[in-house]
Design a protein around this motif. Structure first.
Motif, PDB file in Angstrom:
ATOM      1  N   ILE A 290     157.252  21.331  68.041  1.00 48.81           N
ATOM      2  CA  ILE A 290     157.012  21.889  66.708  1.00 48.81           C
ATOM      3  C   ILE A 290     155.544  22.300  66.525  1.00 48.81           C
ATOM      4  O   ILE A 290     155.268  23.412  66.054  1.00 48.81           O
ATOM      5  N   ARG A 322     156.404  27.498  57.654  1.00 51.78           N
ATOM      6  CA  ARG A 322     157.538  26.575  57.630  1.00 51.78           C
ATOM      7  C   ARG A 322     157.295  25.382  58.561  1.00 51.78           C
ATOM      8  O   ARG A 322     157.540  24.220  58.179  1.00 51.78           O
ATOM      9  N   TYR A 323     156.782  25.639  59.770  1.00 46.48           N
ATOM     10  CA  TYR A 323     156.518  24.539  60.703  1.00 46.48           C
ATOM     11  C   TYR A 323     155.361  23.659  60.229  1.00 46.48           C
ATOM     12  O   TYR A 323     155.366  22.448  60.451  1.00 46.48           O
ATOM     13  N   GLN A 326     156.748  21.351  57.758  1.00 49.39           N
ATOM     14  CA  GLN A 326     157.543  20.343  58.458  1.00 49.39           C
ATOM     15  C   GLN A 326     156.655  19.283  59.088  1.00 49.39           C
ATOM     16  O   GLN A 326     157.038  18.108  59.158  1.00 49.39           O
TER      17      GLN A 326
END
Length: 446
Positions: A290, A322-323, A326
């Protein structure tokens, strides 16, 4: 009375082996001194055991050139009994008492012709109190690299630049000025030493150490601004990692190659370099975790932006955002949002770009990143000036100028000062035009 026998004169030596005759005929005027053939090597095993008992991350402090496990006279060689040439009959060679200049002293403190490559790397990454200059902060509109921890014992990568929106062409020029003279010569010498190390490891079957040597050569070439040579070294490192099925090393190699192609594109203006950068970053994205996917999407967005494909750039920055969410990384969110603001301004959507830049300013304030704050104020000033809000634009440029002066970036401070003058002039011009339009109505009332 018997007479005493006559003394027989010594006969000249004419016999013996051919090797002896050759030695006496060639070196008859010299005295051949043969050294000892058996050496008694001495190794301080107590120091070795003591260092092995300590944690691995403290090894740079334990192993220094002054406290080497081998002979303290010269690092890398074992102590041996003195030969006939090293006896007390020969006085020691006098040493020069002239003190080196401060510049030469600083260069010699980092590099030593007698120290090994590992000792130089450990000295460069020795544990000490970090300064703000030692901690590189990620910048908007700049490709991001994967950095190895210090215990991998690789050369230290120099910081790119402390100001945002600086092309790699200017970075290469700065590195040429920085690595000049003796420092550049010693850096090139280290590159040759790593080349010899890679050759020796290949001959000895030490494939992992050979790959590490190629990676170290690439880092040194990057510090010198020689990006083409660095790409060659990283490609060899990639081949070795693929052969060993080391996927972390493969991801690192793809990242380094992609960033270097972006640097070559900024330096030469060749669009093919950006296409190669997109290919390598996409390969990095396919095998990364990720955090690696975040870096790959961020770099792909910047490469697409250089190619003029703004829609693809915006999509990749959205994936990076988005990552980062996260990962719960505020730094990653600030980078993705700042790049989205730049992409929106280039697309012509000024209101959307302004929203992203205001959010980037808030995150920079939360992180305490002064350079990010100054960059955000600078971009907000440009956006509000284009929207016709000259009063707010002049305030943003003034705040950027103050922060640039605090961080010591005089070039960016001068640019912000010029923009402040332009925005302030536009504001005064608008006020003057409004006053001229109101004059006829005042005369009619009178």
């Amino acid at each position: 009375m018997a007479s005493s026998p006559r003394p027989v004169p010594p006969r000249p030596r004419t016999g013996g082996s051919s090797a002896r005759r050759t030695t006496e005929s060639s070196f008859s005027h010299r005295k051949i001194v043969r050294p000892h053939t058996s050496f008694d090597f001495h190794l301080d095993l107590d120091a070795v055991y003591k260092a092995n008992e300590e944690p691995y991350h403290q090894s740079p402090r334990a192993i220094t050139p002054q406290q080497s496990f081998l002979s303290p006279k010269r690092s890398g060689r074992a102590s041996a009994p003195p030969t006939d040439r090293q006896s007390s009959d020969f006085p020691p060679r006098p040493r020069s008492t002239a003190s080196p200049t401060p510049r030469a002293r600083s260069a010699l403190s980092r590099f030593s012709l007698r120290s090994t490559l590992a000792e130089e790397n450990l000295r460069a990454a020795s544990p000490r109190l970090p300064t703000p200059r030692d901690i590189p902060t990620p910048r908007v509109n700049e490709p991001q690299r994967i950095e190895l921890p210090p215990f991998f014992n690789t050369p230290r990568r120099s910081a790119v630049s402390s100001s945002a929106n600086v092309s790699y062409k200017q970075v290469a020029d700065e590195n040429d000025d920085k690595f000049s003279g003796r420092s550049r010569m010693l850096s090139l010498k280290r590159v040759k030493d790593y080349g010899m190390l890679a050759f020796a490891c290949r001959r000895g079957g030490r494939v992992r150490d050979e790959g590490r040597a190629y990676y170290s050569m690439g880092v040194l070439y990057d510090n010198l601004g020689m990006f083409k040579h660095a790409v060659t070294c990283y490609e060899r490192f990639l081949h070795i990692c693929e052969k060993m099925e080391d996927f972390n090393g493969v991801a690192l190699a793809f990242n380094c190659i992609g960033v270097n192609y972006q640097a070559l594109g900024d330096k030469t203006g060749d669009m093919e370099c950006y296409q190669k950068a997109v290919y390598n970053h996409s390969q990095h994205k396919d095998i990364a975790d990720i955090p690696g996917k975040f870096i790959a999407h961020l770099n792909m967005g910047l490469a697409y932006l250089r190619l003029g494909e703004r829609e693809k750039a915006s999509v990749n920055h959205q994936f990076a955002l988005r990552y980062s969410i996260q990962m719960s990384s505020l730094t990653g969110q600030s980078l993705a949002i700042g790049n989205l603001g730049l992409t929106g301004s280039l697309e012509g959507d000024l209101e959307r770009a302004r929203t992203f830049m205001q959010r980037y300013l808030q995150l920079s304030n939360t992180l305490g990143d002064r350079s990010g704050q100054s960059g955000a104020y600078q971009h907000l000033g440009v956006l509000t000036n284009a929207m016709g809000n000259y009063d707010e634009s002049s305030q943003h440029f003034y705040n950027a100028m103050q922060l640039y002066n605090q961080t010591g970036d005089q070039v960016s401070a001068s640019r912000a000062k010029c923009n402040f003058g332009i925005a302030y002039g536009n504001m005064k011009m608008e006020e003057h035009m409004k006053s001229l339009l109101q004059m006829p109505s005042d005369t009619q009332k009178s």
